[in-house]
Design a protein around this motif. Structure first.
Motif, mmCIF file in Angstrom:
data_model
loop_
_atom_site.group_PDB
_atom_site.id
_atom_site.type_symbol
_atom_site.label_atom_id
_atom_site.label_comp_id
_atom_site.label_asym_id
_atom_site.label_seq_id
_atom_site.Cartn_x
_atom_site.Cartn_y
_atom_site.Cartn_z
ATOM 1 N N UNK A 33 46.263 27.723 42.121
ATOM 2 C CA UNK A 33 45.018 28.499 42.086
ATOM 3 C C UNK A 33 44.604 28.915 43.493
ATOM 4 N N UNK A 34 44.704 28.014 44.448
ATOM 5 C CA UNK A 34 44.404 28.354 45.838
ATOM 6 C C UNK A 34 45.371 29.385 46.391
ATOM 7 N N UNK A 35 46.628 29.275 46.024
ATOM 8 C CA UNK A 35 47.622 30.266 46.441
ATOM 9 C C UNK A 35 47.323 31.644 45.879
ATOM 10 N N UNK A 36 46.858 31.690 44.634
ATOM 11 C CA UNK A 36 46.479 32.983 44.047
ATOM 12 C C UNK A 36 45.272 33.581 44.755
ATOM 13 N N UNK A 37 44.335 32.745 45.188
ATOM 14 C CA UNK A 37 43.196 33.255 45.954
ATOM 15 C C UNK A 37 43.654 33.848 47.283
ATOM 16 N N UNK A 38 44.571 33.182 47.955
ATOM 17 C CA UNK A 38 45.099 33.721 49.210
ATOM 18 C C UNK A 38 45.885 35.002 48.954
ATOM 19 N N UNK A 39 46.624 35.060 47.869
ATOM 20 C CA UNK A 39 47.364 36.277 47.530
ATOM 21 C C UNK A 39 46.407 37.438 47.297
ATOM 22 N N UNK A 40 45.290 37.167 46.630
ATOM 23 C CA UNK A 40 44.275 38.194 46.423
ATOM 24 C C UNK A 40 43.759 38.727 47.764
ATOM 25 N N UNK A 41 43.482 37.820 48.695
ATOM 26 C CA UNK A 41 42.968 38.236 50.001
ATOM 27 C C UNK A 41 44.003 39.087 50.734
ATOM 28 N N UNK A 42 45.254 38.670 50.706
ATOM 29 C CA UNK A 42 46.302 39.429 51.398
ATOM 30 C C UNK A 42 46.454 40.813 50.775
ATOM 31 N N UNK A 43 46.501 40.875 49.449
ATOM 32 C CA UNK A 43 46.633 42.182 48.791
ATOM 33 C C UNK A 43 45.432 43.061 49.070
ATOM 34 N N UNK A 44 44.264 42.460 49.094
ATOM 35 C CA UNK A 44 43.033 43.220 49.353
ATOM 36 C C UNK A 44 43.005 43.765 50.774
ATOM 37 N N UNK A 45 43.642 43.050 51.705
ATOM 38 C CA UNK A 45 43.674 43.499 53.095
ATOM 39 C C UNK A 45 44.695 44.600 53.354
ATOM 40 N N UNK A 46 45.839 44.553 52.695
ATOM 41 C CA UNK A 46 46.919 45.486 53.032
ATOM 42 C C UNK A 46 47.039 46.678 52.093
ATOM 43 N N UNK A 47 46.417 46.625 50.929
ATOM 44 C CA UNK A 47 46.499 47.761 50.002
ATOM 45 C C UNK A 47 45.289 48.670 50.171
ATOM 46 N N UNK A 48 45.499 49.965 50.050
ATOM 47 C CA UNK A 48 44.357 50.886 50.110
ATOM 48 C C UNK A 48 43.411 50.661 48.937
ATOM 49 N N UNK A 49 42.181 51.063 49.129
ATOM 50 C CA UNK A 49 41.172 50.859 48.095
ATOM 51 C C UNK A 49 41.505 51.623 46.820
ATOM 52 N N UNK A 50 42.162 52.755 46.945
ATOM 53 C CA UNK A 50 42.471 53.557 45.755
ATOM 54 C C UNK A 50 43.427 52.821 44.819
ATOM 55 N N UNK A 51 44.317 51.990 45.376
ATOM 56 C CA UNK A 51 45.239 51.207 44.542
ATOM 57 C C UNK A 51 44.469 50.158 43.760
ATOM 58 N N UNK A 52 43.422 49.609 44.362
ATOM 59 C CA UNK A 52 42.645 48.546 43.740
ATOM 60 C C UNK A 52 41.523 49.069 42.846
ATOM 61 N N UNK A 53 41.412 50.376 42.716
ATOM 62 C CA UNK A 53 40.415 50.941 41.819
ATOM 63 C C UNK A 53 39.047 51.123 42.430
ATOM 64 N N UNK A 54 38.949 51.106 43.747
ATOM 65 C CA UNK A 54 37.657 51.281 44.415
ATOM 66 C C UNK A 54 37.593 52.680 45.027
ATOM 67 N N UNK A 55 36.777 52.833 46.051
ATOM 68 C CA UNK A 55 36.556 54.119 46.705
ATOM 69 C C UNK A 55 37.878 54.692 47.219
ATOM 70 N N UNK A 56 38.306 55.862 46.739
ATOM 71 C CA UNK A 56 39.596 56.414 47.155
ATOM 72 C C UNK A 56 39.592 56.937 48.593
ATOM 73 N N UNK A 57 38.440 57.039 49.232
ATOM 74 C CA UNK A 57 38.385 57.552 50.590
ATOM 75 C C UNK A 57 38.723 56.522 51.657
ATOM 76 N N UNK A 58 38.841 55.273 51.284
ATOM 77 C CA UNK A 58 39.112 54.214 52.253
ATOM 78 C C UNK A 58 40.564 53.774 52.160
ATOM 79 N N UNK A 59 41.119 53.464 53.325
ATOM 80 C CA UNK A 59 42.469 52.923 53.367
ATOM 81 C C UNK A 59 42.436 51.408 53.276
ATOM 82 N N UNK A 60 43.528 50.810 53.701
ATOM 83 C CA UNK A 60 43.598 49.348 53.721
ATOM 84 C C UNK A 60 42.660 48.815 54.808
ATOM 85 N N UNK A 61 41.812 47.853 54.496
ATOM 86 C CA UNK A 61 40.845 47.343 55.484
ATOM 87 C C UNK A 61 41.485 46.790 56.751
ATOM 88 N N UNK A 62 42.659 46.227 56.651
ATOM 89 C CA UNK A 62 43.314 45.647 57.812
ATOM 90 C C UNK A 62 43.743 46.716 58.814
#
Length: 121
Positions: free
Chosen positions: A32-61
């Motif tokens: 479960x902790x590993x999945x939380x870290x995986x979520x954080x990593x994916x959230x940092x390196x994937x653009x927002x449009x892939x995650x279903x959020x604001x398409x004008x933003x890129x990857x936060x990292x």
């Protein structure tokens, strides 16, 4: 009168079953902790449009942080996700520590039980 051999075997069987459950709970919490870290990593390196959020933003990292004198941060895409991601990391730390402690306790208890049985027989 009870048979000591059967009694000890039953105690050992219950003890080893408890250590298996403890290791299983530890592995569950570690995953479960590993999945939380995986979520954080994916959230940092994937653009927002892939995650279903604001398409004008890129990857936060990889967003450039642009500071202005009057209005503060000009690029909110670089700042908005960080509080959520840090909160997820803060939640994951106790989960991982508890999982590691349970797994190690179960593993050491089982090994100690096998050692004691080997020394007493």
């Amino acid at each position: 009168m009870r048979d000591e051999t059967k009694y000890r075997d039953e105690l050992e069987r219950r003890f080893l079953a408890e250590t298996r459950r403890m290791r299983g709970r530890g592995l569950f919490l570690l995953s479960a902790g590993g999945l939380l870290w995986l979520y954080v990593v994916l959230r940092l390196v994937l653009p927002w449009s892939v995650l279903g959020a604001d398409p004008g933003c890129g990857a936060p990292l990889f967003e450039r942080l642009e500071l202005g004198y009057r209005d503060g941060v000009r690029n909110p895409c670089a700042v908005i996700p960080w509080p959520t991601l840090l909160a997820v990391l803060a939640v994951s730390v106790p989960v991982l520590v508890t999982g590691a402690a349970l797994y190690v306790r179960g593993l050491v208890s089982a090994n100690l039980g096998h050692y004691v049985r080997g020394m007493t027989r």
